[in-house]
Write an enzyme that holds these catalytic residues in place. Structure first.
Site, mmCIF file in Angstrom:
data_model
loop_
_atom_site.group_PDB
_atom_site.id
_atom_site.type_symbol
_atom_site.label_atom_id
_atom_site.label_comp_id
_atom_site.label_asym_id
_atom_site.label_seq_id
_atom_site.Cartn_x
_atom_site.Cartn_y
_atom_site.Cartn_z
ATOM 1 N N HIS A 99 12.378 -25.189 12.302
ATOM 2 C CA HIS A 99 13.623 -25.652 11.682
ATOM 3 C C HIS A 99 14.218 -26.894 12.358
ATOM 4 O O HIS A 99 14.576 -27.856 11.681
ATOM 5 C CB HIS A 99 14.669 -24.532 11.692
ATOM 6 N N ARG A 101 0.825 -1.222 0.000
ATOM 7 C CA ARG A 101 0.000 0.000 0.000
ATOM 8 C C ARG A 101 0.849 1.256 0.000
ATOM 9 O O ARG A 101 0.346 2.357 -0.077
ATOM 10 C CB ARG A 101 -0.992 -0.004 1.147
ATOM 11 N N LYS A 142 28.374 -19.092 13.964
ATOM 12 C CA LYS A 142 27.213 -19.537 13.177
ATOM 13 C C LYS A 142 27.504 -20.983 12.801
ATOM 14 O O LYS A 142 28.486 -21.275 12.110
ATOM 15 C CB LYS A 142 27.094 -18.665 11.923
ATOM 16 N N LYS A 190 17.382 -25.847 2.056
ATOM 17 C CA LYS A 190 18.854 -25.894 2.153
ATOM 18 C C LYS A 190 19.354 -27.211 1.567
ATOM 19 O O LYS A 190 18.813 -28.278 1.856
ATOM 20 C CB LYS A 190 19.298 -25.757 3.621
ATOM 21 N N LYS A 229 20.741 -17.662 20.049
ATOM 22 C CA LYS A 229 21.234 -16.431 19.428
ATOM 23 C C LYS A 229 22.482 -15.987 20.189
ATOM 24 O O LYS A 229 22.681 -16.378 21.343
ATOM 25 C CB LYS A 229 20.193 -15.309 19.548
HETATM 26 C C1 BG6 Z 1 14.371 -17.609 10.994
HETATM 27 C C2 BG6 Z 1 14.268 -17.128 12.410
HETATM 28 O O1 BG6 Z 1 13.325 -18.484 10.710
HETATM 29 O O2 BG6 Z 1 15.598 -18.300 10.816
HETATM 30 C C3 BG6 Z 1 15.445 -16.218 12.730
HETATM 31 O O3 BG6 Z 1 13.061 -16.407 12.592
HETATM 32 C C4 BG6 Z 1 16.742 -16.916 12.440
HETATM 33 O O4 BG6 Z 1 15.402 -15.828 14.094
HETATM 34 C C5 BG6 Z 1 16.748 -17.500 11.025
HETATM 35 O O5 BG6 Z 1 17.780 -15.968 12.577
HETATM 36 C C6 BG6 Z 1 17.964 -18.362 10.797
HETATM 37 O O6 BG6 Z 1 18.020 -18.766 9.457
HETATM 38 P P1 BG6 Z 1 19.390 -19.177 8.785
HETATM 39 O O7 BG6 Z 1 19.026 -19.637 7.420
HETATM 40 O O8 BG6 Z 1 20.258 -17.959 8.797
HETATM 41 O O9 BG6 Z 1 19.976 -20.259 9.633
#
Ligand code: BG6
Length: 489
Positions: A239, A50, A344, A181, A339
């Site tokens: 996930h 919008r 990572k 993935k 988090k």
């Molecule tokens: C999302 C979550 O679904 O997945 C996020 O809401 C998270 O909080 C993200 O950071 C992580 O995704 P990826 O692909 O970076 O592991």
């Protein structure tokens, strides 16, 4: 799987085209698919929002989004092709009479209408009604939605019920971007195309399995959303449980969507409930405090912008999950996700059982178990940790832990690894439901998660703290150590 010849061009309508999801993920993925020549030549991409008025403004925003989020230089020729597909409609999604504008830009005869709901679920009902009233839907039309599909079973059912009034289950494509993935899909190949694993994938040979989904990032600007959600609902409900079902499911009879969905649902139904009786033994909730990450200081969860300093929402979860079926009886699955962690890292580690007798005492008092390590991200690949003799002519045989290491980027040099959204947006346009979630799966997952959430609420205990830049609270180490095991570090 869908026959390639059967793909029809689409009118891909993105509701919420100027929002975060669209700008960061969808437009970038679509551009990449364009670059790879994977979008049907007659497919059109129609942004609906919008905020701005016309095509040229939308095209300019799309261009800026690509510059910001693509991570590669924009190819002018690809951009020309891509932007020629873009159209825009200014619609207030709460005003049902405005949806009829879609008639002017879509063509149900030659193209399939794919509606991507990239907006908050509170608008889903209106979009469904607006689409229905506009008269542009056909039995071929699809809708694509993604989490949060509710915050518990009840709210998820409400959303699914609203959608079901207009779209049949076959027309609904629910996204979990982890299923796009490459390495998650590779679990099917690894498990069901390799006899060394098919015959050893059960309680006879496997001791336990760990799934870690660690993120470096904290909450960064979305504190409000996250605080209402927490890590259990943000990451585990979707996930981690999806990864778990792929590891634990029985062999599907084929790769059709229904066969895979059926097997995944059986796993979800076999998850032993975590209730007030066992929640303290089976779960740990954590929240990060200030710390250091890669030499830089990081704020704690309660110090981030917009934070309520009294919040007890968890940014970390560790769980010990039991699957009550023949294959997995006695094999715990340890899950952890958080988090602001040290790195990572998304990986699955399968620990095989220790051998009953050791004839190599010179090297190891106890022989370490074999491990299969599946790296989902970063550095996608598979490793097997095994013992080998150290070459030499010593009197005694000396063993060493070694790795068979299959890195995807090394092994498949010429093929690019597509991102989750690219794969899923393409599959939604192709109409292949295999990688999407069925309603039953989502609701089954919520049933299991709700029980944990309710138990936590009842306990009303503060989360255990962990400094940002670590692997989580000490209590998560204790959770696995109680069983005589340790997290893979
Ligand atoms: C999302 C979550 O679904 O997945 C996020 O809401 C998270 O909080 C993200 O950071 C992580 O995704 P990826 O692909 O970076 O592991």
């Amino acid at each position: 799987m869908t026959d390639k010849k059967a793909f029809k061009p689409c009118d891909l309508v993105i509701f919420g085209a100027l929002g975060d999801l669209s700008r960061r993920k969808l437009l970038v993925s679509l551009y990449r698919l364009e670059n790879a020549n994977l979008i049907e030549p007659d497919t059109r991409i129609i942004g609906v929002d919008r905020h701005v008025h016309d095509n040229s403004q939308f095209i300019e925003i799309a261009h800026k989004s690509l510059q910001e989020f693509l991570n590669d230089a924009l190819d002018e020729a690809v951009w020309q092709r891509f932007s020629a597909r873009l159209a825009y409609l200014q619609i207030d999604l709460t005003q049902l009479d405005q949806y009829k504008q879609l008639k002017t830009v879509t063509d149900g005869k030659t193209r399939v209408l794919v509606n991507y709901f990239a907006v908050s679920p509170f608008l889903f009902k209106n979009i469904c009604l607006g689409l229905h009233q506009s008269g542009i839907l056909t039995h071929e039309s699809r809708m694509v939605m993604e989490k949060p599909i509710g915050h518990n079973l009840k709210s998820s059912q409400e959303i699914n019920d609203e959608v079901a009034k207009v779209f049949s289950e076959k027309q609904v494509f629910r996204i979990d971007h982890y299923l796009g993935k490459e390495t998650v899909l590779n679990l099917l190949a690894l498990r069901f195309a390799n006899s060394i694993f098919t015959t050893n994938w059960n309680h006879n040979t496997i001791d336990h399995i760990q799934i870690t989904v660690a993120e470096e990032v904290g909450i960064e600007g979305r504190w409000d959303y996250f605080d209402k959600t927490g890590q259990l609902r943000d990451m585990v409900q979707n996930h981690l449980l999806q990864i778990l079902t792929f590891i634990a499911m029985e062999p599907p009879v084929n790769l059709e969507a229904e066969s895979i969905h059926n097997e995944k649902i059986k796993v979800l139904k076999a998850l032993r409930p975590i209730t007030l009786n066992n929640v303290e033994e089976k779960t740990v909730r954590g929240q990060y405090t200030a710390g250091y990450l890669k030499g830089k200081s990081v704020l704690g969860y309660l110090e981030e912008e917009g934070a309520n300093t009294e919040s007890t929402t968890e940014s970390f979860v560790a769980l010990c999950v039991d699957i009550d079926n023949w294959r997995w009886a006695g094999v715990p699955f340890y899950l952890r996700t958080g988090k602001a962690m040290l790195g990572k890292r998304t990986e699955i580690v399968v620990y095989f059982k220790q051998l009953p007798h050791n004839i190599f005492k010179d090297s190891f008092r106890d022989l370490p178990p074999n491990k299969l390590i599946i790296h989902l991200q970063p550095n996608e690949g598979v490793e097997i940790e095994m013992l080998n003799k150290i070459p030499g002519i010593d009197e005694h045989i000396k063993l060493k832990k070694t790795k068979l290491d299959l890195s995807f980027s090394e092994t498949f040099k010429q093929s690019r690894i597509f991102g989750g959204y690219e794969k899923l947006v393409l599959e939604a346009m192709r109409g292949n439901p295999t990688l999407f979630l069925s309603r039953e799966e989502i609701e089954q997952a919520w049933t299991w998660i709700d029980s944990i959430q309710n138990a936590w609420q009842h306990l009303n205990a503060a989360p255990k703290t962990y400094p940002a830049g670590t692997w989580g609270p000490v209590a998560s180490i204790a959770l696995i150590a109680r069983d005589g095991r340790a997290w893979e570090e």
